[in-house]
Design a protein around this motif. Sequence first.
Motif, PDB file in Angstrom:
ATOM      1  N   GLY A 107       0.773  -1.240   0.000  1.00  0.00           N
ATOM      2  CA  GLY A 107       0.000   0.000   0.000  1.00  0.00           C
ATOM      3  C   GLY A 107       0.795   1.276   0.000  1.00  0.00           C
ATOM      4  O   GLY A 107       0.291   2.326   0.432  1.00  0.00           O
ATOM      5  N   SER A 108       2.019   1.257  -0.502  1.00  0.00           N
ATOM      6  CA  SER A 108       2.814   2.488  -0.514  1.00  0.00           C
ATOM      7  C   SER A 108       2.175   3.516  -1.439  1.00  0.00           C
ATOM      8  O   SER A 108       1.498   3.173  -2.408  1.00  0.00           O
ATOM      9  N   VAL A 118       7.672   0.324 -10.281  1.00  0.00           N
ATOM     10  CA  VAL A 118       8.878   0.253  -9.454  1.00  0.00           C
ATOM     11  C   VAL A 118       8.501   0.626  -8.025  1.00  0.00           C
ATOM     12  O   VAL A 118       8.004   1.718  -7.771  1.00  0.00           O
ATOM     13  N   GLU A 119       8.739  -0.296  -7.110  1.00  0.00           N
ATOM     14  CA  GLU A 119       8.482  -0.052  -5.683  1.00  0.00           C
ATOM     15  C   GLU A 119       9.817   0.153  -4.999  1.00  0.00           C
ATOM     16  O   GLU A 119      10.768  -0.590  -5.226  1.00  0.00           O
ATOM     17  N   ILE A 120       9.911   1.197  -4.155  1.00  0.00           N
ATOM     18  CA  ILE A 120      11.159   1.478  -3.443  1.00  0.00           C
ATOM     19  C   ILE A 120      10.878   1.625  -1.955  1.00  0.00           C
ATOM     20  O   ILE A 120       9.843   2.172  -1.558  1.00  0.00           O
ATOM     21  N   TRP A 121      11.766   1.096  -1.121  1.00  0.00           N
ATOM     22  CA  TRP A 121      11.690   1.326   0.325  1.00  0.00           C
ATOM     23  C   TRP A 121      13.078   1.129   0.914  1.00  0.00           C
ATOM     24  O   TRP A 121      13.895   0.383   0.398  1.00  0.00           O
ATOM     25  N   PRO A 142       3.978   6.566   8.929  1.00  0.00           N
ATOM     26  CA  PRO A 142       3.805   5.396   8.060  1.00  0.00           C
ATOM     27  C   PRO A 142       4.147   5.743   6.615  1.00  0.00           C
ATOM     28  O   PRO A 142       3.868   6.850   6.159  1.00  0.00           O
ATOM     29  N   TYR A 143       4.775   4.827   5.924  1.00  0.00           N
ATOM     30  CA  TYR A 143       5.145   4.963   4.509  1.00  0.00           C
ATOM     31  C   TYR A 143       6.258   5.983   4.267  1.00  0.00           C
ATOM     32  O   TYR A 143       6.529   6.349   3.129  1.00  0.00           O
ATOM     33  N   HIS A 202       5.882   4.072  -4.824  1.00  0.00           N
ATOM     34  CA  HIS A 202       6.003   3.389  -6.114  1.00  0.00           C
ATOM     35  C   HIS A 202       5.745   4.375  -7.239  1.00  0.00           C
ATOM     36  O   HIS A 202       5.088   5.403  -7.056  1.00  0.00           O
ATOM     37  N   PHE A 203       6.297   4.034  -8.406  1.00  0.00           N
ATOM     38  CA  PHE A 203       6.182   4.890  -9.587  1.00  0.00           C
ATOM     39  C   PHE A 203       6.354   4.005 -10.806  1.00  0.00           C
ATOM     40  O   PHE A 203       6.465   2.774 -10.686  1.00  0.00           O
TER      41      PHE A 203
END
Length: 259
Positions: A87-88, A131-134, A151-152, A157-158
């Motif tokens: 859920g980002s 693309v998900e980044i963390w 949170p987050y 993501h993009f």
Amino acid sequence: MSTNVKKNERVEEVFDLFLKHMKAFLKEANLNHEEYTNFVNWADRLGRAGELPLYADVFLETHVLQAMYTNMPGTQPSLLGPFFIEGSPRLEHTPGQPVVNTMRPDEPGETLHFSGRVQDLQGKPLANTKVEIWHNDNSRKYSSFDSEAPPYNLRGHFYTDENGAFDVKTIVPIPYSIPDEGPTGEFLEYLDQHPMRPAHLHLMFEAPGYETLITQVFFEGDPWLDNDVAEGVREELITTLHDKGGHKEAALTFEMRPA
């Protein structure tokens, strides 16, 4: 056993293999019953502490991935890790500017512009790849996990552009210790092993018709590259941080495998 549970032949097949190799392991290790009981009690504490995903990520997953992918073409995967959450927020893109990761207005840390290109095994760019980044913050914590950050924070993501390219603005992650105050830390003490991981970005790539790529990006010169507690470093996932005066820059190309 419930009568409405259908037999799963794959489970049976894998369990039979597990027993076969476990018997060989027990014979080679020459465990006594006290050692076996100590292991069961420790595993019980591991589960009760909620550390089973942590332990599996740190000590098992890298070997699973290497067995599956070492000899395959494409970018090598690395650990998903225990700090991923669903859920980002979507990071909006302004033409000519990098997307900006979710951050506090006064986010501590060095600014990082990380760019990349996503392509297939033949070098064809993969446009509109998710693309998900963390990654962790300057306190070495991940948002939503024992962190004071919202949170987050440092999660988002993009999508890649028509050339399969992306550019994201975030901060430089820093090395950190995995949680080591519970049963996982107890196991590290048995091995006389440190709990440190090198600095890294987590990235996940999703594109229709391609296998989801979950990987990490590491940085040249990090003191923990050669002895990452999770053994998640791959040579091709190491990039160089360039000092651009006021911010750092790094880049890497990623190849996705067909599904």
